[in-house]
Write a protein that holds these residues in place. Structure first.
Motif, PDB file in Angstrom:
ATOM      1  N   THR A  44       4.918  10.686  -1.938  1.00  0.00           N
ATOM      2  CA  THR A  44       5.481   9.102  -1.670  1.00  0.00           C
ATOM      3  C   THR A  44       4.241   8.611  -0.760  1.00  0.00           C
ATOM      4  N   THR A  45       3.210   8.483   0.164  1.00  0.00           N
ATOM      5  CA  THR A  45       2.638   7.235   0.198  1.00  0.00           C
ATOM      6  C   THR A  45       1.956   7.632  -0.633  1.00  0.00           C
ATOM      7  N   THR A  48       3.322   5.005  -3.398  1.00  0.00           N
ATOM      8  CA  THR A  48       3.631   3.795  -2.708  1.00  0.00           C
ATOM      9  C   THR A  48       2.013   3.668  -3.357  1.00  0.00           C
ATOM     10  N   SER A  49       0.764   4.013  -3.288  1.00  0.00           N
ATOM     11  CA  SER A  49      -0.232   3.363  -3.689  1.00  0.00           C
ATOM     12  C   SER A  49      -0.978   2.586  -4.595  1.00  0.00           C
ATOM     13  N   GLY A  51       1.857   2.332  -7.279  1.00  0.00           N
ATOM     14  CA  GLY A  51       2.519   1.083  -7.293  1.00  0.00           C
ATOM     15  C   GLY A  51       1.640  -0.335  -7.013  1.00  0.00           C
ATOM     16  N   SER A  52       1.366  -0.286  -5.984  1.00  0.00           N
ATOM     17  CA  SER A  52       0.969  -1.509  -5.273  1.00  0.00           C
ATOM     18  C   SER A  52      -0.698  -1.804  -5.688  1.00  0.00           C
TER      19      SER A  52
END
Length: 89
Positions: A44-45, A48-49, A51-52
């Protein structure tokens, strides 16, 4: 066979890279519940990284790409209009 190989190799490499990045998480504990929880949080981390980062990249490229594409469209419409007028004259 070559077409299948060209499509399959990137998927296998990507899956291998994703699994290889999780190896330290698997080695962390013997309890499977905590190990799966750790894998879930690590994935998840990382996603998310990613994606950002992609959103940030689009935000940086978009102000440059939009005027360029607009100019290309404008030139294309101008050429079509000129050809239409030139053929009727």
């Amino acid at each position: 066979m070559m077409n299948l190989k060209k499509k399959l190799v990137p998927a296998v490499v990507g899956a291998g890279a994703a699994l290889a990045s999780c190896v330290p998480v698997f080695a962390e504990g013997a309890d499977t519940t905590s190990a799966l929880s750790s894998v879930e949080s690590a994935m998840t981390t990382s996603f998310t990284s990613v994606g950002s980062s992609m959103t940030g990249m689009v935000g940086k490229v978009l102000p440059i790409a939009l005027p360029v594409m607009g100019a290309l469209l404008l030139v294309g419409f101008g050429i079509k209009a000129f050809k239409k007028v030139a053929n009727k004259a």
